[in-house]
Design a protein around this motif. Structure first.
Motif, PDB file in Angstrom:
ATOM      1  N   THR A 188      14.247 -61.383 -13.416  1.00 44.52           N
ATOM      2  CA  THR A 188      15.600 -61.503 -12.883  1.00 44.52           C
ATOM      3  C   THR A 188      15.581 -62.424 -11.665  1.00 44.52           C
ATOM      4  N   SER A 223      16.561 -61.607  -8.854  1.00 45.00           N
ATOM      5  CA  SER A 223      16.092 -60.748  -7.762  1.00 45.00           C
ATOM      6  C   SER A 223      14.572 -60.810  -7.649  1.00 45.00           C
ATOM      7  N   GLU A 224      13.905 -60.725  -8.784  1.00 45.38           N
ATOM      8  CA  GLU A 224      12.438 -60.788  -8.798  1.00 45.38           C
ATOM      9  C   GLU A 224      11.936 -62.171  -8.401  1.00 45.38           C
ATOM     10  N   THR A 269      19.579 -57.669  -2.513  1.00 47.07           N
ATOM     11  CA  THR A 269      19.459 -58.562  -3.662  1.00 47.07           C
ATOM     12  C   THR A 269      18.080 -58.440  -4.297  1.00 47.07           C
ATOM     13  N   GLU A 270      17.041 -58.332  -3.484  1.00 48.72           N
ATOM     14  CA  GLU A 270      15.686 -58.179  -4.019  1.00 48.72           C
ATOM     15  C   GLU A 270      15.511 -56.844  -4.738  1.00 48.72           C
ATOM     16  N   LYS A 271      16.159 -55.812  -4.273  1.00 44.84           N
ATOM     17  CA  LYS A 271      15.974 -54.463  -4.827  1.00 44.84           C
ATOM     18  C   LYS A 271      16.816 -54.179  -6.066  1.00 44.84           C
ATOM     19  N   ASP A 272      17.940 -54.859  -6.205  1.00 43.96           N
ATOM     20  CA  ASP A 272      18.884 -54.534  -7.268  1.00 43.96           C
ATOM     21  C   ASP A 272      18.975 -55.656  -8.296  1.00 43.96           C
ATOM     22  N   PRO A 273      18.410 -55.446  -9.490  1.00 50.82           N
ATOM     23  CA  PRO A 273      18.481 -56.495 -10.516  1.00 50.82           C
ATOM     24  C   PRO A 273      19.911 -56.767 -10.981  1.00 50.82           C
ATOM     25  N   ALA A 324      22.366 -56.991  -8.796  1.00 53.91           N
ATOM     26  CA  ALA A 324      23.073 -57.483  -7.606  1.00 53.91           C
ATOM     27  C   ALA A 324      23.973 -58.652  -7.998  1.00 53.91           C
ATOM     28  N   LYS A 373      12.219 -62.569  -4.570  1.00 51.81           N
ATOM     29  CA  LYS A 373      11.162 -61.814  -3.897  1.00 51.81           C
ATOM     30  C   LYS A 373       9.814 -62.504  -4.076  1.00 51.81           C
TER      31      LYS A 373
END
Length: 87
Positions: free
Chosen positions: A3, A5-6, A36-40, A42, A9
């Motif tokens: 994602t 998000s990934e 944003t990094e934690k929630d795919p 987002a 990060k």
């Protein structure tokens, strides 16, 4: 498949930056970057994504598309290496 998000990060970790360092340099809030990094799922704004892409010197499409970029060239300017993205 990854994602955005990934991918964000991963870029941050590759640079060895903290959330705060990336947020400060990109001109975004640390809280928004963390979320944003934690929630795919987002839903960041285009302004946020452009700021992050500019900070990491990658095209916006790199954040949004999980295919590896093609045609990337690396050039040396003085002692600094830069990536040149197609398009």
């Amino acid at each position: 498949m990854t994602t955005f998000s990934e991918r964000i990060k991963a870029l941050r970790i590759q640079r060895g930056e903290t959330l705060q360092q990336t947020a400060d340099s990109a001109g975004v809030s640390k809280a928004r970057l963390w979320a944003t990094e934690k929630d795919p799922d987002a839903n960041p704004t285009i302004f946020f994504l452009r700021a992050i892409a500019a900070h990491f010197e990658v095209p916006l499409s790199h954040l949004l598309d999980d295919r590896p970029p093609t045609g990337v060239k690396e050039v040396t300017l003085g002692q600094e290496k830069k990536k040149i993205w197609p398009g």
